[in-house]
Design a protein around this motif. Structure first.
Motif, mmCIF file in Angstrom:
data_model
loop_
_atom_site.group_PDB
_atom_site.id
_atom_site.type_symbol
_atom_site.label_atom_id
_atom_site.label_comp_id
_atom_site.label_asym_id
_atom_site.label_seq_id
_atom_site.Cartn_x
_atom_site.Cartn_y
_atom_site.Cartn_z
ATOM 1 N N HIS A 54 -26.428 109.029 131.740
ATOM 2 C CA HIS A 54 -27.169 107.786 131.951
ATOM 3 C C HIS A 54 -26.204 106.631 132.225
ATOM 4 C CE1 HIS A 54 -30.782 109.817 130.494
ATOM 5 N NE2 HIS A 54 -31.470 108.778 130.892
ATOM 6 N N LYS A 55 -25.011 106.712 131.642
ATOM 7 C CA LYS A 55 -24.019 105.656 131.870
ATOM 8 C C LYS A 55 -23.663 105.558 133.348
ATOM 9 C CE LYS A 55 -19.493 104.042 130.280
ATOM 10 N NZ LYS A 55 -18.333 104.323 129.378
ATOM 11 N N LEU A 56 -23.563 106.700 134.012
ATOM 12 C CA LEU A 56 -23.271 106.703 135.445
ATOM 13 C C LEU A 56 -24.466 106.230 136.256
ATOM 14 C CD1 LEU A 56 -21.626 107.430 137.960
ATOM 15 C CD2 LEU A 56 -22.472 109.783 137.724
ATOM 16 N N HIS A 57 -25.621 106.848 136.010
ATOM 17 C CA HIS A 57 -26.778 106.574 136.859
ATOM 18 C C HIS A 57 -27.385 105.185 136.602
ATOM 19 C CE1 HIS A 57 -26.393 110.937 137.227
ATOM 20 N NE2 HIS A 57 -27.115 110.862 138.333
ATOM 21 N N ALA A 58 -27.686 104.881 135.328
ATOM 22 C CA ALA A 58 -28.310 103.598 135.008
ATOM 23 C C ALA A 58 -27.295 102.475 134.885
ATOM 24 C CB ALA A 58 -29.107 103.718 133.700
#
Length: 225
Positions: A54-58
């Motif tokens: 999620h750190k990468l995508h969001a």
């Protein structure tokens, strides 16, 4: 006549009763404190079948939560993205990645007849508790109020207890969580201000015979139906 037991044994029943009471209070304290969701649920961080960040995508890519969790504004459940949603990007992005092999297998020929990815649910509510994502989203309660800074998590974890007391605390005073119009519920770095709290209070105030715009229920049937 010689006594069968020493005189001090007369105090044994009192000591035993006192010890039993102390033990009971200790057990109640331990169960109440350490068995509460604050200690049993907060920090729950299961590994997923695909190493999704999620750190990468969001976070880094700035993807909106609603792209994947489509029904968050229209239904009781936020919904987990299906393989079609993921492959909307990964048909071209990292299409040969070994880590995404389970996703490609689930996607198959795109007809939806393959076994879906079995994502592990993180935020678990008991079946006797009713929660509607859409109601909260329409009240402009942000994702971070319940889920924390997901945009900073490699692996999503539970950051709030999601207990009845925790929910009631918010329903009794939701002003720090209600965002002003124009601020997206998915904006992760938003923080309440004095102005936003004052604006939220106006939405909760009764205006003469007019009911407030927002009226978070605190009665039992609101969540236990």
């Amino acid at each position: 006549m010689t006594a069968l037991f020493p005189k001090w044994t007369n105090k044994l029943p009192a000591f035993l009763a006192l010890g039993a009471a102390a033990t009971g209070l200790f057990v109640v304290f331990v169960v109440t404190y350490w068995f509460s969701p604050k200690h049993t649920d907060v920090g729950y961080q299961p590994f997923q079948p695909i190493d999704y960040s999620h750190k990468l995508h969001a976070g880094v890519l700035g993807m909106d939560c609603r792209y994947c969790h489509r029904m968050v504004e229209n239904g009781p459940h936020a919904t987990v993205p299906d393989a079609d949603t993921c492959m909307g990007c990964h048909t071209n992005v990292k299409k040969d990645s070994l880590a995404l092999a389970p996703l490609r297998e689930a996607y198959g020929d795109g007809k939806g007849d393959n076994k879906p990815v079995e994502w592990v649910k993180v935020h678990l509510l008991p079946q006797y508790a009713y929660f509607n994502h859409a109601v909260h989203a329409r009240a402009n309660v942000g994702c971070t109020s319940c889920h924390g800074r997901v945009d900073q998590m490699e692996i999503v974890r539970q950051v709030e207890p999601l207990s009845m007391g925790w929910c009631l605390e918010c329903h009794r005073d939701p002003t720090p969580h209600i965002r002003p119009a124009g601020v997206a519920t998915t904006q992760m770095d938003w923080q309440p201000t004095a102005d936003s709290v004052a604006a939220a209070k106006k939405l909760l105030d009764w205006q003469g015979d007019n009911a407030p715009v927002l009226n978070p229920p605190t009665h039992c049937s609101a969540c236990h139906r």
